[in-house]
Design an enzyme around this catalytic site. Structure first.
Site, PDB file in Angstrom:
ATOM      1  N   HIS A 185       2.232  -9.142  22.445  1.00  0.00           N
ATOM      2  CA  HIS A 185       2.352  -7.712  22.742  1.00  0.00           C
ATOM      3  C   HIS A 185       1.187  -7.249  23.622  1.00  0.00           C
ATOM      4  CE1 HIS A 185       3.449  -3.456  21.844  1.00  0.00           C
ATOM      5  NE2 HIS A 185       2.156  -3.292  22.071  1.00  0.00           N
ATOM      6  N   GLU A 186      -0.020  -7.562  23.185  1.00  0.00           N
ATOM      7  CA  GLU A 186      -1.188  -7.130  23.956  1.00  0.00           C
ATOM      8  C   GLU A 186      -1.257  -7.845  25.307  1.00  0.00           C
ATOM      9  OE1 GLU A 186      -2.740  -4.583  23.059  1.00  0.00           O
ATOM     10  OE2 GLU A 186      -1.806  -4.498  21.083  1.00  0.00           O
ATOM     11  N   HIS A 229       0.535  -6.054  28.058  1.00  0.00           N
ATOM     12  CA  HIS A 229      -0.224  -5.025  28.768  1.00  0.00           C
ATOM     13  C   HIS A 229      -1.104  -5.652  29.854  1.00  0.00           C
ATOM     14  CE1 HIS A 229       1.155  -1.882  26.190  1.00  0.00           C
ATOM     15  NE2 HIS A 229       0.561  -2.337  25.118  1.00  0.00           N
TER      16      HIS A 229
END
Length: 465
Positions: free
Chosen positions: A265-266, A269
Site C-alpha cells: 500500500h505504502e 504512494h
C-alpha cells in the site's frame, strides 16, 4: 541526515524518460530535504519560508495597480507556481519531524512551525480583480490557474471582510486542534496489561516481543503495531499472521500477510510519486483529488492479495490463496458500513454547529450498523484520525478510491499475471499525469469508459464467508 534522489531511481527513470534532467527539475521534492533539524533550526526555517512567501505574494499584489491588459501568466501565475516548487521541500523539513522525531522539543517546534506556515498560507489571497483574459496557455498551466483561483475562493476570496475573518479564525482553530491531536497521540504513554491466556491466538513472535511485568502480565501500548495485532485477533479467525516486524536487535523474521499488504500500500504512494511528470508542485505526488489519492495503493493491495507468495521460490498453494482472499474480504459488508459511519460522522462535524462528538457517534452508530449500539465505555470517534488529519470532510473519498482500484485491477490486471502493456499505459496515462488533469478524465482515458462499481461489489461477495 540528508535525503536526495538515489542513483538507482534516476537510472530507472532514465530508461523510461528521455529527458531525465527536465523531468527531475520539474519534480518538487527532488531537491535535498533535511529531516534532522534542531528545534531552533525548524523555527528559523519556518520564518524564512514565510518571509520569502510574503515577498512573492506582495510583488504579485502590486500588479493590481497596473491595467488588466498588462497582467499575464508569466508575471502573475508563474511566480506563485515557482514559489510552491521551491518551498515544498523546505516545508517538509519543518513539518515531518512532528510525526517522526524522538525529541519532544523538536516535535513541539515542528508543530508550532506547521501552524505558523498554515496560518500564513491561509492569509495569502488574490484580489477579486485578478483575472486572465484571452491568454493561450498550456492545458496543465490552465488547470493550475483554475486550482489556484479555487483555493483562493476556498480561503474566502469572495467573502466580505467580516466573513473572511471568521473563516480564518475557524481554520486556525481547526489547525490548532489537529496539531494538539497529533501531539497527544505522539506523547501518549498509556498501556494495558493482559495475561497470556487473554491474548491466546496472537502470533507467538508477537507475544514474545511484549514486555512482561513482575506478575507475568504482558504489556500492550496504544502504538499502532500493538493495536493492529489485537484488532486482527478480534475481527478475523480465518488466517494466522506469520509474524510481526522484527524486534530491534532481534533475528529477522518473515513479514505477516497483512504487513506485506500494508507495505505494498505504502509502496503504491512511492510509485505514484516517482512516476509523476507534472510540471507543477501542486500536481505532484499525492497532490491529487481526494477520490483519486489512494487508487495506486489500493491497486497494489489488490495485486498483492491475488498474487501473494509465501516463498518466491515455491508456487502458492491454491487453498492458502483462497484463505487469504477470504480473510481480506471477510465481514466486508460490515466494514463498508463502518466506513460509511465514519464518513457520515466526518460530514456532520464539519457542517453542523456545536456538535457533541460522543453523542453524535452514539446516534449514528445503530442507524448505520444495523442496530448495533456503541459498546459502553468506548468512543469509536477517537480511533478515526482522518477526520482531523488531512481528510477533513472528505473521508468518503477512500471508499471511492477502493471502488476505482477494484475496477482497474479486475479489468486490466485481473488474471494475476504481469501485463507490461497495461502497466505502461497505467503509468503514462494515470500515474505520470499526477493532478495535472481531472481524476475522472484520467480514469476514463485509461479504461476506455467511465469507472464502474461492479468489480468492487463482486470482489466483496466472491470470497464472503
Amino acid at each position: 541526515m540528508w535525503l536526495s534522489t538515489p542513483v538507482w531511481l534516476i537510472n530507472v527513470m532514465r530508461r523510461h524518460y528521455a529527458d531525465i534532467d527536465t523531468i527531475l527539475s520539474g519534480l518538487p521534492g527532488c531537491e535535498t530535504v533535511r529531516v534532522n533539524l534542531s528545534a531552533n533550526e525548524i523555527l528559523d526555517l519556518a520564518d524564512e519560508i514565510i518571509s520569502n512567501s510574503t515577498r512573492v505574494h506582495n510583488a504579485v499584489a502590486l500588479l493590481l495597480l497596473v491595467p488588466l491588459n498588462k497582467l499575464s501568466y508569466e508575471n502573475v501565475v508563474l511566480p506563485l507556481a515557482e514559489l510552491e516548487a521551491r518551498q515544498l521541500p523546505l516545508i517538509q523539513c519543518c513539518v515531518i519531524p512532528k510525526m517522526l522525531s524522538p525529541h519532544d522539543n523538536v516535535r513541539k517546534a515542528s508543530a508550532e512551525a506547521d501552524l505558523k506556515i498554515d496560518a500564513h498560507l491561509l492569509s495569502c489571497s488574490l484580489s477579486e480583480n485578478v483575472k486572465m483574459y484571452g491568454e493561450s496557455i498550456a492545458p496543465e498551466a490552465k488547470r493550475y490557474l483554475q486550482c489556484l483561483v479555487r483555493d483562493f475562493e476556498h480561503n474566502g476570496l469572495n467573502l466580505t471582510a467580516t466573513k473572511r475573518e471568521e473563516v480564518d479564525r475557524l481554520r486556525n482553530e481547526i489547525d490548532e486542534l489537529s496539531s494538539r491531536y497529533v501531539q497527544n497521540l505522539n506523547e501518549d504513554s498509556s498501556c494495558l496489561f493482559f495475561t497470556e491466556a487473554e491474548l491466546a491466538g496472537l502470533p507467538l513472535e508477537f507475544l514474545q516481543s511484549l514486555d512482561k511485568t513482575q506478575n507475568k502480565e504482558l504489556k500492550l501500548t496504544l502504538e499502532s503495531n500493538h493495536v493492529a495485532a489485537i484488532l486482527e485477533l478480534c475481527k478475523i479467525h480465518v488466517a494466522l499472521l506469520i509474524a510481526q516486524f522484527a524486534k530491534d536487535g532481534g533475528e529477522a523474521v518473515p513479514l505477516g500477510f497483512s504487513e506485506v499488504v500494508n507495505l505494498f500500500h505504502e509502496f503504491g504512494h512511492v510509485v505514484h510519486h516517482i512516476c509523476n511528470r507534472a510540471s507543477f508542485a501542486r500536481f505532484s505526488g499525492l497532490c491529487v483529488d481526494p477520490d483519486f489519492r489512494e487508487i495506486p495503493s489500493q491497486l497494489l493491495e489488490n495485486w498483492q492479495v491475488n498474487c501473494y507468495p509465501q516463498d518466491i521460490t515455491k508456487p502458492l498453494v491454491d487453498e492458502v490463496c483462497k484463505t487469504l482472499k477470504r480473510w481480506r474480504y471477510s465481514f466486508s459488508a460490515l466494514k463498508s458500513l463502518q466506513e460509511i459511519l465514519y464518513c457520515l460522522f466526518d460530514q456532520k462535524i464539519y457542517s453542523d454547529d456545536d456538535v457533541d462528538f460522543h453523542q453524535l457517534i452514539r446516534s449514528l452508530h445503530p442507524k448505520t450498523l444495523l442496530g448495533l449500539p456503541v459498546v459502553e465505555g468506548t468512543n469509536p470517534a477517537s480511533c478515526f484520525p482522518r477526520t482531523v488529519i488531512g481528510s477533513e470532510a472528505t473521508c468518503y473519498s477512500r471508499l471511492w478510491s477502493e471502488v476505482y482500484a477494484a475496477d482497474i485491477f479486475a479489468s486490466q490486471f485481473g488474471d494475476g499475471h504481469p501485463n507490461l502493456y497495461n502497466g505502461l499505459q497505467f503509468r503514462d496515462k494515470v500515474l505520470a499525469q499526477g493532478g495535472g488533469k481531472e481524476a475522472m478524465e484520467l480514469l476514463t482515458s485509461f479504461l476506455g469508459r467511465e469507472p464502474s462499481t461492479q468489480a468492487y461489489i463482486e470482489s466483496r461477495s466472491k470470497y464472503s464467508l
